[in-house]
Design a protein around this motif. Sequence first.
Motif, short mmCIF file in Angstrom:
data_model
loop_
_atom_site.label_atom_id
_atom_site.label_comp_id
_atom_site.label_asym_id
_atom_site.label_seq_id
_atom_site.Cartn_x
_atom_site.Cartn_y
_atom_site.Cartn_z
N ARG A 136 -25.69 27.53 -2.17
CA ARG A 136 -26.63 28.29 -1.34
C ARG A 136 -25.87 29.10 -0.30
O ARG A 136 -26.14 30.29 -0.09
N GLU A 137 -24.93 28.48 0.37
CA GLU A 137 -24.16 29.18 1.40
C GLU A 137 -23.41 30.37 0.80
O GLU A 137 -23.36 31.45 1.41
N LEU A 145 -28.16 40.41 -2.83
CA LEU A 145 -29.18 39.39 -3.03
C LEU A 145 -30.36 39.57 -2.09
O LEU A 145 -30.17 39.73 -0.88
N ARG A 146 -31.55 39.52 -2.65
CA ARG A 146 -32.78 39.60 -1.86
C ARG A 146 -33.56 38.31 -1.90
O ARG A 146 -34.25 37.97 -0.94
N VAL A 147 -33.48 37.58 -3.02
CA VAL A 147 -34.27 36.35 -3.17
C VAL A 147 -33.44 35.29 -3.88
O VAL A 147 -32.88 35.54 -4.95
N LEU A 148 -33.38 34.10 -3.28
CA LEU A 148 -32.72 32.94 -3.88
C LEU A 148 -33.78 31.88 -4.11
O LEU A 148 -34.49 31.49 -3.18
N ILE A 149 -33.89 31.42 -5.35
CA ILE A 149 -34.97 30.51 -5.75
C ILE A 149 -34.39 29.20 -6.26
O ILE A 149 -33.53 29.19 -7.15
N ARG A 162 -35.62 34.27 1.26
CA ARG A 162 -35.89 35.69 1.08
C ARG A 162 -35.28 36.48 2.23
O ARG A 162 -35.47 36.15 3.41
N ARG A 163 -34.55 37.55 1.87
CA ARG A 163 -33.92 38.36 2.90
C ARG A 163 -34.97 39.20 3.63
O ARG A 163 -35.76 39.92 3.01
N GLY A 164 -34.96 39.12 4.95
CA GLY A 164 -35.85 39.91 5.78
C GLY A 164 -35.05 40.79 6.72
O GLY A 164 -33.83 40.96 6.57
N SER A 170 -36.92 31.07 4.94
CA SER A 170 -37.26 30.09 3.91
C SER A 170 -38.76 30.05 3.66
O SER A 170 -39.57 30.15 4.59
N GLU A 171 -39.11 29.90 2.39
CA GLU A 171 -40.50 29.78 1.96
C GLU A 171 -40.60 28.62 0.97
O GLU A 171 -39.60 28.22 0.38
N SER A 172 -41.82 28.10 0.79
CA SER A 172 -42.03 27.00 -0.15
C SER A 172 -43.33 27.24 -0.90
O SER A 172 -44.33 27.67 -0.31
#
Length: 202
Positions: A136-137, A145-149, A162-164, A170-172
Motif C-alpha cells: 500500500r505504501e 494512481l487514482r484508486v487503490l482497492i 482514492r486520490r483527492g 480512505s473509503e469502505s
Amino acid sequence: MKPVVLALDFIAMGAVEKLELLDVETYLLREEQGDVRHEYLNGVIYAMAGAKNRHNAISTNAIISLGSSLRGSSCRPTNSDTKIRVLLPNEIRFYYPDAMVVCDRNPDDDNFEDRPVVIIEVLSEGTRRTDLAEKREAYLQVSSLRVLIFIEQDFPKVMVDRRGDHGFESESYSGLEAVIPLPEVEIDLPLARLYEDVEFSD
C-alpha cells in the motif's frame, strides 16, 4: 499472491557471506524465461505462491467486470500476470497486483506497466500484512494512481484509497448491494459482480 520464498544468491568469502542482488535487467529476463513468478524489491526477489480458488474467483470476477465496463474505452484491465514497476526515491520494485486498469499503457513488448490508474489486490490471511503495509505504501507513491482497492475474500467488504485534492482518502464499501464508483475511468464496480458465485463461510 503470497511471497513465500526469498530467492537470493550468496557468495562465500571466507567466514563472510556477501549478498549478490539481481539487477533489473536480469530479473526481467528471468521472469520471462522462468515458470515461477517473483516480486522484486531493489535487488531481492520473492517467489509467489499459488492462491486459493476463492481468491482467484474474485480476481477473475474483477477482470471480467472491468473488461466489460471498459469496452470501447482507451483504458484496459490487466490480470495478475502483469507486473507494475514502482519507482521509489531510492529503489525500484516490481509487484504483481491481482488486477489493474491502465489508460496510458507501456509498449506491447514490455512485461510490466508504469502508469496504472486503478490497482486491485484481493486480501488473504497470508498477504494481508504485506498488502496493507508495504505494498500500500509503495502503490500510493505511483503518480498515475487514482484508486487503490483492497478486496476481502471471506466476506463482502472492499476498502478503497482514492486520490483527492489533498492526497489519498480512505473509503469502505460493505454488502453485496454496495457499488464502488470509479469516475476516474467512468465506470462503476458493483460488489455483487466481484463476489459473483463466491460462497462465504457461516
